[in-house]
Design a protein around this motif. Sequence first.
Motif, PDB file in Angstrom:
ATOM      1  N   PRO A  75       3.883  -7.895 -12.822  1.00  0.00           N
ATOM      2  CA  PRO A  75       3.768  -6.942 -11.491  1.00  0.00           C
ATOM      3  C   PRO A  75       2.182  -6.422 -11.273  1.00  0.00           C
ATOM      4  N   THR A  76       1.947  -6.631  -9.985  1.00  0.00           N
ATOM      5  CA  THR A  76       0.615  -6.000  -9.782  1.00  0.00           C
ATOM      6  C   THR A  76       0.973  -4.728  -8.751  1.00  0.00           C
ATOM      7  N   ASP A  77      -0.163  -3.993  -8.038  1.00  0.00           N
ATOM      8  CA  ASP A  77       0.101  -2.934  -7.083  1.00  0.00           C
ATOM      9  C   ASP A  77       0.371  -3.626  -5.755  1.00  0.00           C
ATOM     10  N   SER A  78       0.614  -4.900  -5.726  1.00  0.00           N
ATOM     11  CA  SER A  78       1.168  -5.469  -4.408  1.00  0.00           C
ATOM     12  C   SER A  78       2.369  -6.208  -4.787  1.00  0.00           C
ATOM     13  N   SER A  79       2.391  -7.251  -4.827  1.00  0.00           N
ATOM     14  CA  SER A  79       3.517  -8.019  -5.276  1.00  0.00           C
ATOM     15  C   SER A  79       3.407  -8.606  -6.769  1.00  0.00           C
ATOM     16  N   ASP A 112       8.726 -17.091   2.756  1.00  0.00           N
ATOM     17  CA  ASP A 112       7.850 -16.376   3.779  1.00  0.00           C
ATOM     18  C   ASP A 112       7.210 -15.170   3.143  1.00  0.00           C
ATOM     19  N   LEU A 113       7.932 -14.543   2.038  1.00  0.00           N
ATOM     20  CA  LEU A 113       7.357 -13.649   1.139  1.00  0.00           C
ATOM     21  C   LEU A 113       7.329 -13.592  -0.312  1.00  0.00           C
ATOM     22  N   PRO A 114       6.366 -12.956  -1.004  1.00  0.00           N
ATOM     23  CA  PRO A 114       6.394 -12.997  -2.248  1.00  0.00           C
ATOM     24  C   PRO A 114       8.024 -12.656  -3.223  1.00  0.00           C
ATOM     25  N   LEU A 115       7.905 -13.280  -4.110  1.00  0.00           N
ATOM     26  CA  LEU A 115       9.520 -12.882  -4.970  1.00  0.00           C
ATOM     27  C   LEU A 115       8.903 -11.556  -5.505  1.00  0.00           C
ATOM     28  N   PHE A 116      10.049 -10.618  -5.531  1.00  0.00           N
ATOM     29  CA  PHE A 116       9.722  -9.347  -5.832  1.00  0.00           C
ATOM     30  C   PHE A 116      10.905  -8.687  -6.813  1.00  0.00           C
ATOM     31  N   ASP A 117      11.840  -9.342  -6.957  1.00  0.00           N
ATOM     32  CA  ASP A 117      12.883  -8.922  -7.885  1.00  0.00           C
ATOM     33  C   ASP A 117      12.717  -9.790  -9.155  1.00  0.00           C
ATOM     34  N   VAL A 174       6.733  -6.671  -1.404  1.00  0.00           N
ATOM     35  CA  VAL A 174       6.931  -7.757  -0.417  1.00  0.00           C
ATOM     36  C   VAL A 174       5.870  -7.974   0.141  1.00  0.00           C
ATOM     37  N   ALA A 175       4.816  -7.631  -0.187  1.00  0.00           N
ATOM     38  CA  ALA A 175       3.645  -8.292   0.620  1.00  0.00           C
ATOM     39  C   ALA A 175       2.728  -8.477  -0.455  1.00  0.00           C
ATOM     40  N   GLY A 235      -2.521  -7.846   3.879  1.00  0.00           N
ATOM     41  CA  GLY A 235      -1.400  -7.588   3.052  1.00  0.00           C
ATOM     42  C   GLY A 235      -1.121  -6.180   2.931  1.00  0.00           C
ATOM     43  N   CYS A 236      -0.770  -5.758   1.916  1.00  0.00           N
ATOM     44  CA  CYS A 236      -0.346  -4.227   1.658  1.00  0.00           C
ATOM     45  C   CYS A 236      -1.829  -3.342   1.693  1.00  0.00           C
ATOM     46  N   GLY A 237      -2.781  -3.920   1.382  1.00  0.00           N
ATOM     47  CA  GLY A 237      -3.834  -3.016   1.412  1.00  0.00           C
ATOM     48  C   GLY A 237      -4.495  -2.734   2.997  1.00  0.00           C
TER      49      GLY A 237
END
Length: 208
Positions: free
Chosen positions: A33-37, A151-156, A179-180, A198-200
Motif C-alpha cells: 500500500p501507498t498513500d494513494s493506491s 479503469d481503476l487501480p486494485l484496492f482490495d 481507488v486513484a 490522481g488523488c493529489g
Amino acid sequence: MSQYFHIHPDNPQPRLIKHALEIIHGGGVIAYPTDSSYALGCHMGDKAAIERIRRIRQLDDKHNFTLVCADLSVLGLYARVDNSTFRLLKAHTPGPYTFILNASREVPRMLLHPKRRTIGLRVPGNPIAQALLAQLGEPLMSVTLQMPGDDLPLFDPEVIRERLEKHIDLVIDGGHGGVAASTVVSLLDERSEVLRVGCGDPAPFQLD
C-alpha cells in the motif's frame, strides 16, 4: 504462490517488514500500500523482477518507472534538483504525488525513459511504505497496481491475492487502498505540468 502478510496500517510489525525485505532482496515482486493506491514494487537493480512487472502491467519501454523514496534527501541522490524545485518538493512531500525529474547517474539505466534521462520519484506518507523504505535503505522501484483493461487501480488486498498470487511473491495487506493513483507532475525545464490527475490536489502545480 504468493505469500500474504497482514501488516498493521499504522504500526507495521518489524518482523513482517524484515521478512518482506528478504523477499525483495531475493528477487521478489511485492504488492504494497501507498498513500494513494496499491503498488507493485521490487529492488531497483533487479532486471528480472522489473521485467516481471512489465509483463504483469503490459508496459512498453516508454513507461516512466517510479523510485519510491523515504525522504527528500534520498530523492536528491537520484534526481538533479535546483533550489526552486527543491522548495516545491519540500512543500508537497510526503504525499500522493509522483514527480518526473531529470535523473542523476545513480539511477539504473534500465529504469530511464529511453529518449530522455528522466525518472519518476515519489515520497509516500504511508506508514507501511515508510517502514519498508527505512529498512531497505534505498528507493523501491514501483508502478501503480492497475491491471491491463481495468479503469481503476486494485484496492482490495484479497482481490490482489486472487488475481496475482501466481505472478508475484508477496501481497502486503495493509487494509483497503485508494481507488486513484498518485497525481503525476513533470518538473522538467523549470516549469510544472500536471501529466495525470490522481488523488493529489493538482492545483499547486497548474499554471494560471
